[in-house]
Design a protein around this motif. Structure first.
Motif, PDB file in Angstrom:
ATOM      1  N   LEU A 153      -7.340   3.764  -2.421  1.00 27.82           N
ATOM      2  CA  LEU A 153      -7.766   2.622  -1.615  1.00 27.82           C
ATOM      3  C   LEU A 153      -9.266   2.631  -1.329  1.00 27.82           C
ATOM      4  O   LEU A 153      -9.902   1.580  -1.292  1.00 27.82           O
ATOM      5  CB  LEU A 153      -6.989   2.596  -0.301  1.00 27.82           C
ATOM      6  CG  LEU A 153      -5.490   2.299  -0.424  1.00 27.82           C
ATOM      7  CD1 LEU A 153      -4.783   2.548   0.905  1.00 27.82           C
ATOM      8  CD2 LEU A 153      -5.269   0.865  -0.882  1.00 27.82           C
ATOM      9  N   GLY A 154      -9.823   3.803  -1.081  1.00 25.96           N
ATOM     10  CA  GLY A 154     -11.257   3.903  -0.827  1.00 25.96           C
ATOM     11  C   GLY A 154     -11.694   3.261   0.476  1.00 25.96           C
ATOM     12  O   GLY A 154     -12.878   2.946   0.659  1.00 25.96           O
ATOM     13  N   ARG A 155     -10.768   3.085   1.394  1.00 23.73           N
ATOM     14  CA  ARG A 155     -11.071   2.472   2.691  1.00 23.73           C
ATOM     15  C   ARG A 155      -9.922   2.760   3.643  1.00 23.73           C
ATOM     16  O   ARG A 155      -8.839   3.161   3.226  1.00 23.73           O
ATOM     17  CB  ARG A 155     -11.246   0.954   2.535  1.00 23.73           C
ATOM     18  CG  ARG A 155      -9.979   0.223   2.082  1.00 23.73           C
ATOM     19  CD  ARG A 155     -10.320  -1.169   1.585  1.00 23.73           C
ATOM     20  NE  ARG A 155      -9.146  -1.944   1.187  1.00 23.73           N
ATOM     21  CZ  ARG A 155      -8.529  -1.821   0.025  1.00 23.73           C
ATOM     22  NH1 ARG A 155      -8.935  -0.908  -0.851  1.00 23.73           N
ATOM     23  NH2 ARG A 155      -7.507  -2.587  -0.275  1.00 23.73           N
ATOM     24  N   LYS A 156     -10.141   2.511   4.912  1.00 24.34           N
ATOM     25  CA  LYS A 156      -9.090   2.709   5.908  1.00 24.34           C
ATOM     26  C   LYS A 156      -8.140   1.514   5.901  1.00 24.34           C
ATOM     27  O   LYS A 156      -8.579   0.372   5.970  1.00 24.34           O
ATOM     28  CB  LYS A 156      -9.714   2.885   7.297  1.00 24.34           C
ATOM     29  CG  LYS A 156      -8.688   3.122   8.390  1.00 24.34           C
ATOM     30  CD  LYS A 156      -9.361   3.234   9.761  1.00 24.34           C
ATOM     31  CE  LYS A 156      -8.321   3.396  10.865  1.00 24.34           C
ATOM     32  NZ  LYS A 156      -8.960   3.460  12.212  1.00 24.34           N
ATOM     33  N   CYS A 180      -3.885  -3.944   8.337  1.00 25.82           N
ATOM     34  CA  CYS A 180      -5.312  -4.125   8.570  1.00 25.82           C
ATOM     35  C   CYS A 180      -6.076  -3.269   7.569  1.00 25.82           C
ATOM     36  O   CYS A 180      -5.682  -2.129   7.295  1.00 25.82           O
ATOM     37  CB  CYS A 180      -5.705  -3.698   9.980  1.00 25.82           C
ATOM     38  SG  CYS A 180      -5.062  -4.733  11.291  1.00 25.82           S
ATOM     39  N   SER A 181      -7.145  -3.810   7.060  1.00 26.06           N
ATOM     40  CA  SER A 181      -7.937  -3.078   6.075  1.00 26.06           C
ATOM     41  C   SER A 181      -9.413  -3.286   6.336  1.00 26.06           C
ATOM     42  O   SER A 181      -9.854  -4.401   6.659  1.00 26.06           O
ATOM     43  CB  SER A 181      -7.592  -3.576   4.665  1.00 26.06           C
ATOM     44  OG  SER A 181      -8.502  -3.067   3.703  1.00 26.06           O
ATOM     45  N   GLU A 182     -10.170  -2.200   6.238  1.00 26.88           N
ATOM     46  CA  GLU A 182     -11.616  -2.343   6.301  1.00 26.88           C
ATOM     47  C   GLU A 182     -12.056  -3.280   5.182  1.00 26.88           C
ATOM     48  O   GLU A 182     -11.509  -3.250   4.075  1.00 26.88           O
ATOM     49  CB  GLU A 182     -12.292  -0.977   6.143  1.00 26.88           C
ATOM     50  CG  GLU A 182     -12.047  -0.037   7.310  1.00 26.88           C
ATOM     51  CD  GLU A 182     -12.690   1.316   7.113  1.00 26.88           C
ATOM     52  OE1 GLU A 182     -13.037   1.960   8.114  1.00 26.88           O
ATOM     53  OE2 GLU A 182     -12.833   1.738   5.946  1.00 26.88           O
ATOM     54  N   ASN A 241     -17.770   1.371  -7.499  1.00 22.81           N
ATOM     55  CA  ASN A 241     -16.602   2.206  -7.249  1.00 22.81           C
ATOM     56  C   ASN A 241     -15.309   1.415  -7.440  1.00 22.81           C
ATOM     57  O   ASN A 241     -15.172   0.312  -6.921  1.00 22.81           O
ATOM     58  CB  ASN A 241     -16.640   2.750  -5.810  1.00 22.81           C
ATOM     59  CG  ASN A 241     -17.896   3.546  -5.523  1.00 22.81           C
ATOM     60  OD1 ASN A 241     -18.213   4.484  -6.242  1.00 22.81           O
ATOM     61  ND2 ASN A 241     -18.614   3.171  -4.472  1.00 22.81           N
ATOM     62  N   MET A 242     -14.364   1.995  -8.178  1.00 22.33           N
ATOM     63  CA  MET A 242     -13.074   1.355  -8.358  1.00 22.33           C
ATOM     64  C   MET A 242     -12.170   1.664  -7.178  1.00 22.33           C
ATOM     65  O   MET A 242     -12.044   2.816  -6.766  1.00 22.33           O
ATOM     66  CB  MET A 242     -12.402   1.841  -9.654  1.00 22.33           C
ATOM     67  CG  MET A 242     -12.757   1.028 -10.872  1.00 22.33           C
ATOM     68  SD  MET A 242     -11.777   1.520 -12.324  1.00 22.33           S
ATOM     69  CE  MET A 242     -10.127   1.072 -11.816  1.00 22.33           C
ATOM     70  N   TYR A 290       0.840  -1.192   0.000  1.00 21.46           N
ATOM     71  CA  TYR A 290       0.000   0.000   0.000  1.00 21.46           C
ATOM     72  C   TYR A 290       0.882   1.250   0.000  1.00 21.46           C
ATOM     73  O   TYR A 290       1.091   1.892   1.040  1.00 21.46           O
ATOM     74  CB  TYR A 290      -0.915   0.018   1.228  1.00 21.46           C
ATOM     75  CG  TYR A 290      -1.739  -1.239   1.414  1.00 21.46           C
ATOM     76  CD1 TYR A 290      -2.773  -1.539   0.547  1.00 21.46           C
ATOM     77  CD2 TYR A 290      -1.480  -2.111   2.471  1.00 21.46           C
ATOM     78  CE1 TYR A 290      -3.534  -2.691   0.705  1.00 21.46           C
ATOM     79  CE2 TYR A 290      -2.240  -3.258   2.648  1.00 21.46           C
ATOM     80  CZ  TYR A 290      -3.265  -3.554   1.768  1.00 21.46           C
ATOM     81  OH  TYR A 290      -4.020  -4.684   1.937  1.00 21.46           O
ATOM     82  N   PRO A 291       1.413   1.640  -1.147  1.00 23.11           N
ATOM     83  CA  PRO A 291       2.287   2.817  -1.202  1.00 23.11           C
ATOM     84  C   PRO A 291       1.555   4.089  -0.778  1.00 23.11           C
ATOM     85  O   PRO A 291       0.381   4.277  -1.111  1.00 23.11           O
ATOM     86  CB  PRO A 291       2.683   2.883  -2.687  1.00 23.11           C
ATOM     87  CG  PRO A 291       2.402   1.519  -3.231  1.00 23.11           C
ATOM     88  CD  PRO A 291       1.237   1.009  -2.460  1.00 23.11           C
ATOM     89  N   ASN A 292       2.249   4.955  -0.076  1.00 26.34           N
ATOM     90  CA  ASN A 292       1.644   6.218   0.356  1.00 26.34           C
ATOM     91  C   ASN A 292       1.125   7.034  -0.826  1.00 26.34           C
ATOM     92  O   ASN A 292       0.098   7.701  -0.735  1.00 26.34           O
ATOM     93  CB  ASN A 292       2.665   7.041   1.146  1.00 26.34           C
ATOM     94  CG  ASN A 292       2.971   6.432   2.496  1.00 26.34           C
ATOM     95  OD1 ASN A 292       2.146   5.722   3.072  1.00 26.34           O
ATOM     96  ND2 ASN A 292       4.166   6.705   3.011  1.00 26.34           N
TER      97      ASN A 292
END
Length: 262
Positions: free
Chosen positions: A99-102, A156-158, A219-220, A91-93
């Protein structure tokens, strides 16, 4: 069947375009990726040599590419003095906005103690493939993940309910191919979003996988980024797969990519 080791010595002057392809202990390609890679490199005029164990390889030329499991590829790079310096690039900054999520980092033990943060997708952060990405919702989901003497760093990802997911093969800043690997075949992918993400990922490696998905609302969202040195073929053509692997290997070893012009 017991493993059978053969020591090979290949003259480096014969052909600088050489690929060692991993097999199982019966001499068959260890998976479809190895088979596809062999087809691609062979059709492009490369010498391909099967190996089962890294100890068989006596060739010390960094130009001699290796196709195999992620552990073998990274160990071979270390043997050649070409260890990766960039680390994992899940997950590059620079791509956080896609990402569309936390998404956040923590450890297994910290997450285990924080029950309010459960019901998330987790994956290893520093050691790729230490365990398969999974959703943790209850105590049983942590079995085999919590270790007594080690606390594993994780992402961690939603949770996102993706309708469809695609793998985009990116080579030298351009889309080499896109392959659907999960979900509905009739979803629409907006290539302009991918192209913008490629532009934004300015410190990207020469070859990498950019996975995008479409959620149930259309949503992409960026799923994750994968390093290209051991990436699965996912139905890409054999020639394109060879070009993709060659780009990343040559970058990691600071050698010539003989397939760059193709």
């Amino acid at each position: 069947m017991a493993a059978f080791y053969v020591t090979m010595k290949v003259s480096e002057e014969e052909n600088p375009m050489r690929a060692y392809i991993q097999t199982n202990n019966n001499g068959d390609f260890y998976n479809v990726n190895a088979f596809i890679a062999n087809e691609g490199f062979s059709s492009l005029g490369w010498e391909t040599i099967k190996f089962f164990d890294l100890r068989e390889i006596q060739d010390n030329s960094p130009e001699s590419l290796l196709v195999g499991g992620i552990g073998n590829v990274r160990k071979r790079l270390e043997q050649l003095g070409c260890g990766r310096t960039q680390g994992e690039i899940d997950y590059p900054n620079a791509l956080a906005g896609y990402l569309g999520r936390k998404v956040w980092s923590t450890t297994i033990n910290e997450l285990f103690q924080d029950k309010e943060s459960w019901n998330v997708f987790i994956k290893p952060k520093d050691t790729t493939k230490k365990f398969a990405g999974t959703v943790v919702k209850e105590y049983i989901d942590f079995i085999g993940l919590v270790e007594e003497n080690e606390d594993t760093s994780i992402w961690c990802s939603e949770i996102v309910d993706f309708k469809t997911e695609w793998r985009c093969f990116i080579r030298y800043g351009e889309i080499l191919d896109i392959r659907r690997y999960k979900g509905a075949w009739d979803s629409t992918l907006d290539a302009s979003v991918i192209e913008k993400a490629i532009t934004d990922f300015k410190d990207a490696p020469a070859a990498y996988g950019m996975d995008f998905g479409v959620d149930q609302e259309g949503n992409m969202k960026l799923v994750e980024i994968n390093d290209g040195h051991s990436l699965g073929s996912y139905g890409i053509s054999s020639v394109n797969y060879a070009k993709f692997l060659s780009a990343r290997w040559s970058e990691l070893t600071s050698t010539t990519d003989y397939l760059r012009a193709l």
